[in-house]
Design an enzyme around this catalytic site. Structure first.
Site, PDB file in Angstrom:
ATOM      1  N   GLU A 149       0.856  -1.190   0.000  1.00  0.00           N
ATOM      2  CA  GLU A 149       0.000   0.000   0.000  1.00  0.00           C
ATOM      3  C   GLU A 149       0.889   1.236   0.000  1.00  0.00           C
ATOM      4  OE1 GLU A 149      -3.527  -0.034   2.540  1.00  0.00           O
ATOM      5  OE2 GLU A 149      -3.147  -2.148   2.896  1.00  0.00           O
ATOM      6  N   ARG A 151      -0.540   8.076  10.021  1.00  0.00           N
ATOM      7  CA  ARG A 151      -0.352   6.623  10.103  1.00  0.00           C
ATOM      8  C   ARG A 151      -0.054   5.995   8.745  1.00  0.00           C
ATOM      9  NH1 ARG A 151      -3.591   2.286   9.363  1.00  0.00           N
ATOM     10  NH2 ARG A 151      -5.557   3.442   9.218  1.00  0.00           N
ATOM     11  N   HIS A 166      -8.688   9.565   4.736  1.00  0.00           N
ATOM     12  CA  HIS A 166      -8.256   8.648   3.674  1.00  0.00           C
ATOM     13  C   HIS A 166      -8.497   9.347   2.340  1.00  0.00           C
ATOM     14  CE1 HIS A 166      -7.760   5.064   1.243  1.00  0.00           C
ATOM     15  NE2 HIS A 166      -7.364   4.414   2.320  1.00  0.00           N
TER      16      HIS A 166
HETATM   17  C1  SIN Z   1      -6.849   0.851   3.124  1.00  0.00           C
HETATM   18  O1  SIN Z   1      -7.133  -0.308   2.811  1.00  0.00           O
HETATM   19  O2  SIN Z   1      -6.562   1.724   2.313  1.00  0.00           O
HETATM   20  C2  SIN Z   1      -6.890   1.231   4.564  1.00  0.00           C
HETATM   21  C3  SIN Z   1      -5.824   0.550   5.270  1.00  0.00           C
HETATM   22  C4  SIN Z   1      -5.524   1.281   6.534  1.00  0.00           C
HETATM   23  O3  SIN Z   1      -6.209   2.227   6.891  1.00  0.00           O
HETATM   24  O4  SIN Z   1      -4.544   0.919   7.156  1.00  0.00           O
END
Ligand code: SIN
Length: 512
Positions: free
Chosen positions: A126, A373, A240
Site C-alpha cells: 500500500e 499513520r 483517507h
Molecule cells: C486501506 O485499505 O486503504 C486502509 C488501510 C488502513 O487504513 O490501514
C-alpha cells in the site's frame, strides 16, 4: 477537561470481573484473549450487536508484517509520519509484529490469508510501503480477521462477551480506575474490575463523511479524559484520500493503488507526481490534500482501476460500487475521515496515566503513528498492544468502591435532540477541523462545541439515554481535537494549518 457532573448519588452494588474490556474490535479481542490466557476471568462489553459495528470489520487493505525485515517497516512508518512517530514505540511494534500475527491470526484463528500459486502468502503493498509485506484476504481483511476472533473469544471459557451494552462512565477513586458504569440499568449498572481496558475505537461519527461505522463516537477517549487521563496528538485526524465520492461513502483501499490503480483529475490527467516523488503511493496525508486540491481545481478526481482485474480481485469493493449504482473503471473519489492517530496516551503496555486503566487500538495513542499513520498498521498496532495490555492487566483484584449512580429522573429525550445536535457537531468538525485548518476557524469550532457540550450536559444531569452519552462523548472528543489543533501551529502530517488565513471567517450554519 473538567469532570461532568453526572452523579447524583453513589452505589457499591454491582458485579465484578478480573479484567474488563470495553470494545470488540481486534484490539479488544486481543486484550481479552491475552488476559484469559494468563488466567483472568474477562468480561468484554461492547455496544455492538453485530461484527460490522466495529471498525476492524471494515478494514480492507490488510495487516502489515515485517517479512523478517523490521528495520525496513520501521523506516516506512517513521517516514510516513513525517518523522514524528515515536521510535521506541515503533521498535516495540516491529519487534512483535510477525510473532503476534503468526500466533494469533495464523495459528489460533486460522485466518485464510490469500496465497500465491505456490502456496506461500500473497503479500500486497500500500501507499508509502517500500515492500510487499501486507497480508490480506482480497480487500476485506478486517472481516476475515474479526469474525473468527469474535467467535473464538465468545467460546473461551474465561471470557464472557456482553453485546449491546455501553459503558457510560468510569468508576474512579483516588487516581485508580475500578471499572465502569454500564447502561444495563436505567440509573446505571456498576461493573468492578481489577483492571479496565478501553478498546472503543475511533471518532468517525464526529465527521459528516467517514469510513468508520456510525458507532465510532470516541466513547473511551471521552470517558478517560473526563476521568483525568492524559490524551495526546488529538489534532492528528487522518483522512483517507480515496473514499467513494457519492452518497454513502466507503473506502477504496490503498491496496488498489499499491497494485497499479492511478488517480486522475477532472481533465483525465495523472497528477500525483506533481505533489510528491512517490506519486500515487505518497503518504496518505499528502495524497488526501492533493485529491482535495485537484477536486477544487478540476471538478473531480477518479481512481482509475483499469490496470487491475478489479471485479475479480476486489469483489467486495466492486460490490459496494454496484450497490451504489456505479459501474465502470473510473471511480469518483474524495477524502474522508478515516483514523485518529492520537488518543488516550499510553505506554508500551497500554497503561494510561490512571492506575489500572489501559487503552488499546484506535482510542489509544501509542506513538506508533505520530502525525500520520502508515497503511495497514492499525490492525497490527491493535493486535500487538491488545496482547501486551491484556497480559499486563491481569493479577489485580476488583474492589467495590462507590460508583456514580446516574440520574434517570426524566426518562424522556426529545426524539430529535441527539440527531440535531449531532448534525451541528459534524457541520462544525467538517467545516473547521477537517483536512485544512485555520486558527480563527479552530477558535470558532471551540466556541460552537463548548456551547453544544453545555446543552448536552444539561440533559445528562437527568437522563441516561445511550445516544445522549454518545453525543456527550463526541462533543468532548471534538473539543479535544479543537484544543490540540489550536495549540499546534505547525503543519505536520494530518494537521495542516493554512498559512494564507482568510481574515474574515464566513458565518456557517454550525453557528446557529
Ligand atoms: C486501506 O485499505 O486503504 C486502509 C488501510 C488502513 O487504513 O490501514
Amino acid at each position: 477537561m473538567t469532570e461532568t457532573d453526572t452523579s447524583t448519588a453513589t452505589t457499591t452494588d454491582g458485579e465484578t470481573a478480573d479484567v474488563l474490556v470495553v470494545g470488540s474490535g481486534i484490539a479488544g479481542c486481543a486484550a481479552a484473549l491475552a488476559a484469559a490466557r494468563d488466567g483472568a476471568d474477562v468480561l468484554l462489553l461492547t455496544k455492538a450487536t453485530k461484527p460490522d459495528d466495529a471498525s476492524t470489520d471494515w478494514a480492507q487493505g490488510g495487516i502489515s508484517t515485517t517479512r523478517g525485515n523490521p528495520e525496513s517497516l520501521k523506516e516506512d512508518i517513521i517516514d510516513a509520519s513525517d518523522g514524528t512517530a515515536d521510535p521506541d514505540a515503533v521498535d516495540t511494534l516491529v519487534a512483535e509484529a510477525d510473532d503476534a500475527v503468526e500466533d494469533v491470526l495464523v495459528d489460533t484463528l486460522e485466518v485464510g490469508f490469500d496465497e500465491a500459486d505456490d502456496g506461500a502468502f500473497d503479500y500486497t503493498r500500500e501507499a508509502a510501503h517500500s515492500e510487499y509485506r501486507i497480508l490480506h484476504v482480497d480487500a476485506a481483511t478486517g472481516t476475515h480477521i474479526l469474525r473468527p476472533f469474535l467467535n473464538y473469544v465468545d467460546d473461551h471459557e474465561r471470557i464472557e462477551v456482553r453485546q449491546d451494552t455501553a459503558a457510560l462512565e468510569l468508576i474512579t477513586a483516588e487516581g485508580r480506575v475500578h471499572g465502569v458504569v454500564s447502561d444495563e440499568e436505567s440509573d446505571g449498572h456498576p461493573i468492578y474490575a481489577g483492571a479496565t481496558v478501553l478498546a472503543t475505537g475511533g471518532v468517525g461519527a464526529l465527521y459528516g463523511r467517514s469510513t468508520n461505522p456510525d458507532d465510532a463516537t470516541g466513547d473511551g477517549i471521552a470517558m478517560a479524559a473526563l476521568a483525568g487521563a492524559d490524551v495526546a496528538d488529538m489534532e492528528y485526524v487522518q483522512f483517507h484520500p480515496t473514499a467513494y465520492a457519492g452518497d454513502d461513502p466507503f473506502l477504496l483501499s490503498e491496496a488498489l493503488r499499491g497494485e497499479g490503480a492511478v488517480l486522475r483529475n477532472g481533465d483525465g490527467e495523472q497528477f500525483m507526481a506533481d505533489y510528491h516523488p512517490q506519486g500515487d503511493l505518497a503518504p496518505r496525508d499528502v495524497v488526501a490534500r492533493a485529491v482535495e486540491t485537484e477536486r477544487e481545481e478540476t471538478g473531480e478526481v477518479v481512481l482509475d482501476v483499469s490496470p487491475l482485474e478489479f471485479a475479480a480481485e476486489y469483489p467486495a469493493i466492486a460490490e459496494k460500487c454496484r450497490d451504489r449504482g456505479f459501474e465502470g473503471d473510473e471511480i469518483p473519489v474524495a477524502p474522508c475521515e478515516h483514523f485518529l492517530c492520537g488518543g488516550i496516551d499510553v505506554d508500551d503496555r497500554g497503561r494510561t496515566s490512571l492506575d489500572r486503566l489501559y487503552a488499546v487500538g484506535e482510542c489509544a495513542r501509542t506513538g506508533v503513528h505520530g502525525a500520520n499513520r502508515l497503511a495497514s498498521t492499525s490492525l497490527l498496532e491493535g493486535l500487538v498492544w491488545g496482547l501486551r495490555a491484556g497480559e499486563d492487566a491481569t493479577g489485580f483484584e476488583a474492589e467495590a468502591v462507590e460508583a456514580p449512580e446516574l440520574s434517570n429522573r426524566d426518562p424522556t429525550l426529545p426524539e430529535r435532540f441527539a440527531a440535531e445536535k449531532f448534525t451541528r457537531l459534524t457541520q462544525t468538525t467538517d467545516e473547521y477541523l477537517g483536512l485544512e485548518r485555520d486558527p480563527e476557524e479552530i477558535a470558532r469550532a471551540s466556541s460552537v462545541l463548548r456551547r453544544l457540550k453545555g446543552e448536552v450536559d444539561a440533559y445528562i444531569r437527568t437522563r441516561t439515554a445511550r445516544d445522549l452519552y454518545e453525543l456527550r462523548n463526541a462533543s468532548v472528543v471534538a473539543l479535544l481535537i479543537a484544543r490540540a489543533a489550536s495549540e499546534n501551529t505547525e503543519s505536520v502530517g494530518c494537521h495542516y494549518v493554512a498559512t494564507d488565513a482568510d481574515e474574515s471567517v464566513p458565518e456557517s450554519p454550525a453557528d446557529d
